[in-house]
Design a protein around this motif. Structure first.
Motif, mmCIF file in Angstrom:
data_model
loop_
_atom_site.group_PDB
_atom_site.id
_atom_site.type_symbol
_atom_site.label_atom_id
_atom_site.label_comp_id
_atom_site.label_asym_id
_atom_site.label_seq_id
_atom_site.Cartn_x
_atom_site.Cartn_y
_atom_site.Cartn_z
ATOM 1 N N TYR A 81 -114.559 -106.185 -117.042
ATOM 2 C CA TYR A 81 -113.210 -105.410 -116.979
ATOM 3 C C TYR A 81 -113.077 -104.752 -118.464
ATOM 4 N N LYS A 82 -113.695 -105.214 -119.474
ATOM 5 C CA LYS A 82 -113.600 -104.727 -120.786
ATOM 6 C C LYS A 82 -114.251 -103.363 -121.042
ATOM 7 N N ARG A 83 -115.182 -103.039 -120.226
ATOM 8 C CA ARG A 83 -115.805 -101.876 -120.133
ATOM 9 C C ARG A 83 -115.073 -100.686 -119.425
ATOM 10 N N PHE A 84 -113.738 -100.966 -118.755
ATOM 11 C CA PHE A 84 -113.141 -99.898 -118.268
ATOM 12 C C PHE A 84 -111.862 -99.354 -118.994
ATOM 13 N N SER A 85 -111.697 -98.206 -118.945
ATOM 14 C CA SER A 85 -110.685 -97.545 -119.855
ATOM 15 C C SER A 85 -109.377 -97.112 -119.314
ATOM 16 N N ALA A 86 -109.463 -97.033 -117.988
ATOM 17 C CA ALA A 86 -108.282 -96.230 -117.132
ATOM 18 C C ALA A 86 -108.458 -96.981 -115.851
ATOM 19 N N SER A 87 -107.204 -96.960 -115.311
ATOM 20 C CA SER A 87 -107.102 -97.525 -113.914
ATOM 21 C C SER A 87 -105.898 -96.277 -113.114
ATOM 22 N N LEU A 88 -106.297 -95.936 -111.972
ATOM 23 C CA LEU A 88 -105.673 -94.989 -111.182
ATOM 24 C C LEU A 88 -105.273 -95.783 -109.871
ATOM 25 N N LEU A 89 -103.977 -95.642 -109.398
ATOM 26 C CA LEU A 89 -103.479 -96.226 -108.328
ATOM 27 C C LEU A 89 -103.299 -95.307 -107.011
ATOM 28 N N PHE A 90 -104.072 -95.502 -106.164
ATOM 29 C CA PHE A 90 -103.927 -94.494 -104.837
ATOM 30 C C PHE A 90 -102.965 -95.365 -103.844
ATOM 31 N N ASP A 91 -101.741 -94.667 -103.769
ATOM 32 C CA ASP A 91 -100.972 -95.012 -102.734
ATOM 33 C C ASP A 91 -101.614 -94.807 -101.200
ATOM 34 N N ASP A 92 -101.031 -95.633 -100.441
ATOM 35 C CA ASP A 92 -101.515 -95.168 -98.937
ATOM 36 C C ASP A 92 -100.504 -93.857 -98.531
ATOM 37 N N PHE A 93 -101.218 -93.242 -97.506
ATOM 38 C CA PHE A 93 -100.414 -92.043 -97.213
ATOM 39 C C PHE A 93 -99.241 -92.189 -96.325
ATOM 40 N N THR A 94 -98.226 -91.609 -96.580
ATOM 41 C CA THR A 94 -96.924 -91.824 -95.832
ATOM 42 C C THR A 94 -97.142 -91.015 -94.403
ATOM 43 N N CYS A 95 -96.521 -91.097 -93.505
ATOM 44 C CA CYS A 95 -96.664 -90.125 -92.168
ATOM 45 C C CYS A 95 -96.558 -88.754 -92.163
ATOM 46 N N GLU A 96 -95.468 -88.469 -93.201
ATOM 47 C CA GLU A 96 -95.391 -87.095 -93.651
ATOM 48 C C GLU A 96 -96.554 -86.399 -94.391
ATOM 49 N N GLU A 97 -97.280 -87.274 -95.382
ATOM 50 C CA GLU A 97 -98.557 -86.886 -95.796
ATOM 51 C C GLU A 97 -99.693 -86.746 -94.773
ATOM 52 N N LEU A 98 -99.778 -87.565 -93.918
ATOM 53 C CA LEU A 98 -101.004 -87.503 -93.078
ATOM 54 C C LEU A 98 -100.839 -86.321 -92.174
ATOM 55 N N ALA A 99 -99.293 -85.966 -91.693
ATOM 56 C CA ALA A 99 -99.064 -84.716 -90.898
ATOM 57 C C ALA A 99 -99.525 -83.525 -91.609
ATOM 58 N N MET A 100 -99.344 -83.457 -93.166
ATOM 59 C CA MET A 100 -99.863 -82.383 -93.853
ATOM 60 C C MET A 100 -101.319 -82.085 -94.026
ATOM 61 N N ILE A 101 -101.982 -83.380 -93.788
ATOM 62 C CA ILE A 101 -103.608 -83.191 -93.852
ATOM 63 C C ILE A 101 -104.056 -82.860 -92.653
ATOM 64 N N ILE A 102 -103.146 -83.037 -91.432
ATOM 65 C CA ILE A 102 -103.756 -82.581 -90.214
ATOM 66 C C ILE A 102 -103.710 -81.097 -90.204
ATOM 67 N N VAL A 103 -102.084 -80.496 -90.919
ATOM 68 C CA VAL A 103 -102.349 -79.116 -90.837
ATOM 69 C C VAL A 103 -103.090 -78.444 -91.597
ATOM 70 N N LYS A 104 -103.446 -79.157 -92.762
ATOM 71 C CA LYS A 104 -104.414 -78.469 -93.607
ATOM 72 C C LYS A 104 -105.654 -78.492 -93.149
ATOM 73 N N LYS A 105 -106.256 -79.730 -92.551
ATOM 74 C CA LYS A 105 -107.472 -79.559 -91.933
ATOM 75 C C LYS A 105 -107.755 -78.554 -90.653
ATOM 76 N N MET A 106 -106.587 -78.321 -90.116
ATOM 77 C CA MET A 106 -106.743 -77.152 -88.873
ATOM 78 C C MET A 106 -106.625 -75.844 -89.379
ATOM 79 N N ASN A 107 -105.916 -75.731 -90.606
ATOM 80 C CA ASN A 107 -105.974 -74.155 -91.428
ATOM 81 C C ASN A 107 -107.314 -74.093 -92.088
ATOM 82 N N ASP A 108 -108.119 -75.114 -92.356
ATOM 83 C CA ASP A 108 -109.172 -74.864 -93.425
ATOM 84 C C ASP A 108 -110.562 -75.231 -92.926
ATOM 85 N N GLN A 109 -110.773 -74.793 -91.456
ATOM 86 C CA GLN A 109 -111.746 -75.393 -90.851
ATOM 87 C C GLN A 109 -113.049 -74.814 -91.169
ATOM 88 N N GLY A 110 -114.167 -75.396 -91.371
ATOM 89 C CA GLY A 110 -115.500 -74.680 -91.757
ATOM 90 C C GLY A 110 -116.253 -74.394 -90.523
#
Length: 274
Positions: A160-189
């Protein structure tokens, strides 16, 4: 451009590239602000260097990424790797992802992203990682949910003493998952299995979010987050193909998407024994 531009890479990332990556992240608003602050510090250091002021690069540091599966931890690690490299903190922007099961990969002057799972904790592997952390050539990130990370810290009191920072990653909301779906469909490889398909006009972000809320359940979304999206889209494509038969239809409707969400939910429900 880097404050310390020595590199063996053919394609060196630029701050403009990284800024675009940061702006394209869905959700994670607090983390994006922190990433943008690092960008500002690099710009300030480059301005100082341009006036021949002596710029001392910051030392690499180690971090905890706390969050469930699919919340963007790997994406942020790759961005941080580029930022640390551009700031002169690390000699490489490579990100090596590894776990504690089997032979552990080690970093090489970039970022070592260690996936921490409470089922795979190994005190010997943790000792190996501590030795990597103490070399000061690699930035180590422990990524996992709060339970797994807490257990790893209890297993080795030196961690623990070796870590200098901690970032919290919240779960995605339904709205954010919807945005990811639209983004993935618009940015296809070019190798995307959905290449040539698109969402029709009924698939607005608001409509998709509503259907996600109706056809899936919170516990599953919390366990998978963005990892649920690929299966949803593949199932929606299958629903479209069944609906139109041999007709050359490439537009996925909201109904197709709703059925895809329901099918993906059932698949993962069985896989995860929920």
């Amino acid at each position: 451009m880097s404050v310390f531009p020595y590199s063996t890479y053919e394609d060196i990332p630029t701050l403009d590239d990284v800024k675009r990556e940061i702006s394209s992240i869905v959700g994670l608003h607090k983390i994006k602000i922190q990433l943008e602050k690092i960008v500002e510090k690099i710009i300030s250091a480059e301005n100082d260097a341009s006036y021949s002021f002596r710029v001392v690069p910051p030392k690499p540091f180690h971090m905890l990424f706390v969050g469930n599966t699919g919340t963007g931890k790997s994406t942020v690690a790759r961005i941080l790797g580029k930022l640390f490299y551009l700031s002169g903190s690390l000699p490489s922007y490579d990100v090596i992802e590894t776990g504690l099961r089997g032979k552990m990969k080690t970093g090489d002057g970039g970022i070592l992203l260690v996936d921490i799972d409470e089922r795979d904790l190994d005190s010997n592997k943790l000792e190996e990682i501590i030795s990597v952390m103490d070399e000061e050539e690699t930035s180590v990130i422990f990524a996992g949910n709060r339970i797994a990370l807490n257990q790893s810290m209890k297993l080795n009191k030196e961690l623990y003493k070796r870590f200098s920072a901690s970032l919290l990653f919240d779960d995605f909301t339904c709205e954010e998952l919807a945005m990811i779906i639209v983004k993935k469909m618009n940015d296809q490889g070019e190798d995307s299995p959905l290449r040539g398909f698109e969402l029709d006009a009924s698939c607005s972000t608001d409509n998709i979010a509503k259907v996600i809320g109706e056809e899936s359940f919170e516990e599953l979304r919390s366990q998978l987050n963005a990892y649920l999206v690929d299966q949803i889209l593949l199932e929606a494509k299958t629903c479209l193909e069944k609906r139109v038969g041999s007709k050359p239809e490439t537009k996925i409707s909201l109904k197709d998407l709703g059925m895809g969400i329901g099918n993906a939910t059932q698949i993962y429900k069985k896989l995860l024994c929920m």
